[in-house]
Structure formats: C-alpha cells, structure tokens
Motif scaffolding. Structure first.
Motif, PDB file in Angstrom:
ATOM      1  N   SER A 119     -20.215  15.400  -2.238  1.00 36.50           N
ATOM      2  CA  SER A 119     -20.656  15.199  -0.860  1.00 36.50           C
ATOM      3  C   SER A 119     -22.070  15.725  -0.674  1.00 36.50           C
ATOM      4  CB  SER A 119     -19.721  15.906   0.127  1.00 36.50           C
ATOM      5  OG  SER A 119     -18.431  15.375   0.028  1.00 36.50           O
ATOM      6  N   PHE A 120     -22.377  16.852  -1.338  1.00 34.35           N
ATOM      7  CA  PHE A 120     -23.745  17.382  -1.273  1.00 34.35           C
ATOM      8  C   PHE A 120     -24.722  16.441  -1.958  1.00 34.35           C
ATOM      9  CE2 PHE A 120     -21.639  21.593  -0.941  1.00 34.35           C
ATOM     10  CZ  PHE A 120     -22.143  21.897   0.298  1.00 34.35           C
ATOM     11  N   TYR A 122     -24.476  13.301  -2.406  1.00 30.46           N
ATOM     12  CA  TYR A 122     -24.609  12.039  -1.678  1.00 30.46           C
ATOM     13  C   TYR A 122     -25.201  12.198  -0.276  1.00 30.46           C
ATOM     14  CZ  TYR A 122     -21.765   9.312  -5.012  1.00 30.46           C
ATOM     15  OH  TYR A 122     -21.285   8.649  -6.101  1.00 30.46           O
ATOM     16  N   ASP A 123     -25.310  13.438   0.211  1.00 31.03           N
ATOM     17  CA  ASP A 123     -25.771  13.653   1.579  1.00 31.03           C
ATOM     18  C   ASP A 123     -27.068  12.874   1.833  1.00 31.03           C
ATOM     19  OD1 ASP A 123     -25.398  15.991   3.907  1.00 31.03           O
ATOM     20  OD2 ASP A 123     -27.432  15.177   3.711  1.00 31.03           O
ATOM     21  N   SER A 125     -29.594  13.031   3.996  1.00 28.35           N
ATOM     22  CA  SER A 125     -30.902  13.638   4.239  1.00 28.35           C
ATOM     23  C   SER A 125     -31.228  14.744   3.245  1.00 28.35           C
ATOM     24  CB  SER A 125     -30.967  14.178   5.672  1.00 28.35           C
ATOM     25  OG  SER A 125     -29.825  14.951   5.944  1.00 28.35           O
ATOM     26  N   GLY A 127     -29.288  15.459   0.465  1.00 28.66           N
ATOM     27  CA  GLY A 127     -28.602  15.273  -0.815  1.00 28.66           C
ATOM     28  C   GLY A 127     -29.521  15.140  -2.011  1.00 28.66           C
ATOM     29  N   SER A 144     -27.333   5.838   2.404  1.00 32.74           N
ATOM     30  CA  SER A 144     -26.337   6.743   2.944  1.00 32.74           C
ATOM     31  C   SER A 144     -25.055   6.473   2.149  1.00 32.74           C
ATOM     32  CB  SER A 144     -26.130   6.455   4.431  1.00 32.74           C
ATOM     33  OG  SER A 144     -25.042   7.196   4.893  1.00 32.74           O
ATOM     34  N   THR A 146     -22.105   7.663   1.241  1.00 32.11           N
ATOM     35  CA  THR A 146     -20.726   7.584   1.721  1.00 32.11           C
ATOM     36  C   THR A 146     -20.667   7.167   3.185  1.00 32.11           C
ATOM     37  OG1 THR A 146     -20.811   9.946   2.135  1.00 32.11           O
ATOM     38  CG2 THR A 146     -19.738   9.237   0.098  1.00 32.11           C
ATOM     39  N   THR A 232     -14.562  11.098   2.596  1.00 34.96           N
ATOM     40  CA  THR A 232     -14.814  10.220   3.741  1.00 34.96           C
ATOM     41  C   THR A 232     -13.640  10.150   4.703  1.00 34.96           C
ATOM     42  OG1 THR A 232     -13.966   8.345   2.512  1.00 34.96           O
ATOM     43  CG2 THR A 232     -16.345   8.698   2.455  1.00 34.96           C
TER      44      THR A 232
ATOM     45  N   ARG B 226     -15.240  24.263   4.607  1.00 34.88           N
ATOM     46  CA  ARG B 226     -16.124  23.136   4.866  1.00 34.88           C
ATOM     47  C   ARG B 226     -16.365  22.968   6.366  1.00 34.88           C
ATOM     48  NH1 ARG B 226     -15.063  16.925   3.455  1.00 34.88           N
ATOM     49  NH2 ARG B 226     -13.300  17.338   4.802  1.00 34.88           N
ATOM     50  N   THR B 231     -23.460  24.353   7.611  1.00 33.29           N
ATOM     51  CA  THR B 231     -24.820  24.377   7.072  1.00 33.29           C
ATOM     52  C   THR B 231     -24.991  25.429   5.981  1.00 33.29           C
ATOM     53  OG1 THR B 231     -25.399  25.861   8.862  1.00 33.29           O
ATOM     54  CG2 THR B 231     -25.897  23.521   9.166  1.00 33.29           C
ATOM     55  N   TYR B 233     -24.533  25.901   2.919  1.00 36.18           N
ATOM     56  CA  TYR B 233     -24.157  25.252   1.667  1.00 36.18           C
ATOM     57  C   TYR B 233     -23.916  26.229   0.532  1.00 36.18           C
ATOM     58  CZ  TYR B 233     -25.264  20.694   3.641  1.00 36.18           C
ATOM     59  OH  TYR B 233     -25.263  19.567   4.396  1.00 36.18           O
TER      60      TYR B 233
END
Lengths: 289, 269
Positions: A119-120, A122-123, A125, A127, A144, A146, A232, B226, B231, B233
C-alpha cells in the motif's frame, strides 16, 4: 492391533474437527435458506430466494468475474515466472542457493504485512513506485495503482505473485532435480540446442510439477481474501470485489447473513468444481510423468 | 543466454529485496528522514520507533497473544493429527480409508466458506472474544491439512516396524509414543513450520472471533495501527517488522523445514 485403542486415539481430533469445522460448514447450507441477519434470535425460511437474489445481484456477478480475472492473471503469470526462476536457479551453486531463500522469503510474511508494505509502494502521492517513475523521467506512467478501477485488481495480483512465486519456484526446482542428468547429457551429445533440450526433455518431465503449481495456484488465488481486504477492501467502486470479500461484506456490513450464506455455498460449489478439475489434471499429469 | 539469466536473477532479487529494504530501513528512521527520502539509508539510525510503539501500544501483550495462540494451535494439531494419522495407518482397510477421506474432505472447504456459521456458532456458545476458542477453531480448521501431510509421511515408515512393535506386546500408545513419533521427527518439524506460518499470519479467523484490544493478535493489531497511524508511516512499518521477526528467525534457522513443509503443504493443500 487394538481397534478400540485406535478409535480412542482418533476421538479428540474427530470431535474437534466435526464440532468446529464440519458442523458449522454444514449449518451454512441451512442458513442459506433463511433470511437470518446473524444477530437476532428468529428468522424465516425463504426457500431458494437467496440463491436467486445472488445470481440476480450485479455485485455478485461483478465479484465472480473479478475472481476469474484475478485467478487467471495470477495463475498464468506466477507459473511462468516461477518456472523461469527455477530454470535459472536449478544449479546448486552458493549464490543460487542463497537467492532461492531470498525469493522464497515473502511467503513467510503475513498477508497483512505484505498488503501494508505494498500500500505504501502504491500510494499515489508519496508511494515509492510513483516517486521512482517521476524521478526516472517516466512521469506519464505514474498511476493511482489501487485507486484506479481499471488497474487495481491487477496491481493486487502483482503483489500476490510477488509473495508466492518463490514458493512455487521451489516446487519446480524439486521437479528439475528429479530429472536424471544423463538424459540431458545424452541430448547434448546428440547436438540438441538448449531450447530443444528444454522442449523435448525438460518440459515433458517437468509436467507433473507444472500441474501441481497450476492447480495449487488456481485454488489459492480463487480463495484470495486477505490481500484484497487489506489493500482495497473491494474498492474502488467494486473494482476489486471478489466472492470472498463480497460474502464478508454482506454478512458483516449489511447483516444479510442468509444471503451471504447462499453466496458461500455457491463459492464452495465453484471451488469444488475447480478442485475436481485439478484432480483430473493431476492424475493425467502423473500418468504422463 | 547466460547473461540473460544473470540479469533476471539480479532484477528479481531487487524486486524482492527492495520492499524488504524499504520496510527495514524505515523502521530505523525518523519520520522527517522518511518523508525526505523513503529509500535513503537511515542517518542517523534510531530505535525511537521501536521505543514509541512499545510505549504507545501493549505490544508485548499482542506478541504474547500471538505466541500463545500459535504455539498452542500448532502443538494441538501436531498431537491430535499424529494420533489420527497413526490410527488411520494402523486401522488400514476400509475403516482407515474412510476416516482419511472424512478428514481430507475438509481440505476443499476454506475458512472463507465456514466463516459465517463459525462466527454464529462461537457466539451461540458464548465463546466470543476468547483466545482459547480461537485456538480450538484454528486447530479444527487446520487439522485436515495436518492429517493429510502426516499420514503421507508416516506411510513411508515401514508397517512391519509397527507390527513388530505390537508382536513384542507393546501397547498402541507405546508404539506411537516411543517408536513412531521419534521416527517422524523431521516430518513433524516440516508440518510444524508450515502450521506456524499459517497460524501466526492468520487474519480472518482472529478477526471474526476477537474484538477486545487486550486480546488482539499481531496481524489484528497491525490492522488497528493502520487506522491509528494514518500518517505515522515509520511507526506502522515498525509494527510490520516486529510482527515478522519470529518468522524470520525461525526461517533462518529452520529453513530446510520451512521449504519442505510449505512445499509439501502446497502440493497437498
């Protein structure tokens, strides 16, 4: 042999398995004919209407096709990737033995961890993937991953393959090691090219391993849940909703326990059909090998 | 041809290692360093994330919950499963085969199918939010796989050996406990490794059965972090690292068993 003692040996496991696995699985069939919400004490029998409603539901159909898409993507790509990796790493050199362990490694991580990590990546902004693409001058390929309904399912399929290709590679390597060296040697002496050796010697003898990999991956990807749930949760707009997440959402977000149970039963039948096809293929693969 | 292989080898190693490198290094970085460049080498290294997460969260509790559930489930499955496998082989004939099929039938029913009725059954029994119930339910679900693998392994031990034991007048328990179990060591270890990975990493069943904070297992705790550390991380990734540590240690020392166990499990499961 003391039969009584032997039955006594099996008793605890038999009770545990029957009570907490077989009985609940069967009672799912029962609930699928009711309108139970999962919480209240009363419910009515509604016949087969849950099954009808399932087949009529747009989300159900979407989930079914997503399941098929996800499964086909993972099966085809993961099998090819793991086969290529196995061919490259089959020799027992120090580097290769180390790399086998490395490639296998993601399989021991929890899918929650794998899902969070990716998820990180794919992030959209922050990622890593988009950052890397931008700094490499490939800004037009950022996405974007996912969040875009057209690619989300495939982005998750990629993660599934990342996590399990190494495990399947090991199955192929075991198969390769079972091929007698003399056969390859003979082919080489006869002047066969590398490709010919692969096609005429390696591949036919590898067929049983390939059958195992394909059938395992088929079942494994068909019953996927964790990764999609973490990454997701079926979104965006049902683009990654598969049967298992659909069932979960019906039961625990909509409290339509009866309808969800019908969904589970349909899912089980589909899985049973896949397993049967798998057994047939395994037997054929075994006969050939 | 040779260099194509080499290139693939290196690229795939990078594909696997890069995300792992990213997680490892991030957990030793300050938040600022992380946001400045998520891929940089930690400079300076800091263990602040580990300190903070253990301060802010009952991490030891989660760890202990996961450890208790995993160890008990694996022990229970190995014990019950090996007893069943032994009995199946000793019984032989039609009875042995039927029992085997009854257990193996469970292999095609995934927990995704039994999850709804399990959830309601556990509620009706008043066992919700109970780690003991989680152990029993998880063990029941993994028993088919355990019986399948162990029966396969034990069949390779010679039947004559068991017969010889019973002619010598040893009780079934003695043959099982003194003869068969010690001989099954490697296969038990391989099965155990496979079960360890499955139980330690499981999300679905704990999610259905457990809800109070002090009973969360590590994967559940990660799901909760999560939501909390939207934020933060580096903190979240530190949680990921902590969750993985036991499996990584086991993997390094018992790699052989992991690979054979998980491969056998995939061949059969």
């Amino acid at each position: 042999m003391n039969r009584k003692t032997l039955w006594f040996f099996m008793l605890p496991g038999l009770l545990l398995y029957t009570g907490l696995f077989i009985y609940p699985a069967l009672s799912g069939l029962f609930y699928s004919f009711t309108n139970w919400d999962g919480v209240s004490t009363s419910y009515d029998f509604v016949g087969i209407s849950n099954y009808k409603d399932s087949f009529d539901s747009i989300v159900f159909r979407k989930a079914f096709f997503n399941n098929v898409k996800f499964m086909l993507t993972v099966v085809i790509i993961q099998t090819i990737v793991s086969l290529i990796l196995a061919l490259i790493l089959a020799k027992n050199t120090r580097t290769r033995v180390f790399l086998r362990a490395l490639y296998f490694f993601p399989a021991i991580l929890s899918s929650v961890s794998v899902g969070l990590i990716w998820s990180f990546i794919y992030d959209p902004s922050l990622g890593l993937l988009n950052t890397a693409l931008t700094s490499g001058g490939l800004e037009q390929f950022t996405a974007s991953w996912t969040g875009d309904a057209n690619i989300a399912l495939y982005a998750i399929a990629f993660v599934q393959i990342w996590a399990h290709a190494g495990q399947m590679m090991i199955v192929f390597i075991a198969g390769l090691h079972a091929i007698p060296e003399e056969l390859m040697e003979a082919a080489r002496i006869d002047g066969a090219t590398r490709f010919q050796i692969f096609r005429k010697v390696t591949w036919p003898l590898l067929a049983p391993s390939a059958t195992i990999v394909v059938s395992y991956t088929t079942i494994q990807s068909f019953k996927a849940f964790d990764l999609i749930f973490v990454m997701t949760d079926g979104g965006p707009n049902y683009a990654t909703e598969i049967l298992t997440t659909y069932i979960y959402h019906l039961a625990f977000s909509n409290y339509s326990f009866g309808l969800a149970s019908a969904g589970s039963m349909i899912f089980l039948v589909l899985l049973g059909l896949l397993t049967m096809a798998q057994f047939k293929a395994l037997r054929r693969g075994g006969a050939n090998g | 041809m040779k260099w194509i292989g080499r290139i693939i080898m290196v690229l795939y190693a990078l594909l696997v290692a890069a995300p792992l490198y990213f997680v490892m290094t991030s957990s030793f970085k300050t938040s600022q360093a992380f946001f400045a460049n998520p891929l940089s080498w930690p400079n300076p290294w800091t263990i602040q994330n580990f300190v903070s997460i253990f301060d802010a969260q009952p991490m030891w509790q989660y760890f202990w919950n996961s450890a208790r559930v995993t160890l008990s489930t694996v022990a229970l499955d190995l014990f019950l499963g090996s007893l069943i496998a032994y009995a199946i082989i000793r019984l032989g004939g039609r009875m042995g085969r039927y029992t085997f099929v009854y257990f193996v039938a469970g292999l095609i029913i995934p927990s995704q199918v039994s999850m709804l009725p399990l959830y309601s059954l556990v509620r009706q029994l008043g066992w919700s939010d109970n780690l003991g119930a989680l152990i029993l339910v998880t063990a029941a679900g993994l028993l088919p796989l355990t019986v399948f693998t162990l029966t396969g392994f034990m069949e390779m031990l010679s039947k004559e050996m068991m017969e010889a034991g019973s002619i010598d007048g040893a009780s079934e328990w003695k043959i099982y406990w003194r003869l068969i179990l010690p001989l099954s060591g490697p296969s038990l270890a391989a099965t155990a490794a496979f079960l360890f990975v499955m139980v330690w990493n499981d999300l679905l069943i704990p999610m259905l059965l457990i809800n109070s904070t002090d009973k969360l297992t590590l994967p559940l705790a990660l799901m909760q972090f999560r939501g909390e550390y939207v934020t933060d991380y580096t903190l979240l990734l530190t949680g990921v690292v902590i969750t993985a540590v036991p499996m990584v240690i086991l993997f390094i020392f018992l790699q052989r068993f992991f690979v054979t166990g998980m491969t056998a499990g995939s061949v059969k499961g």
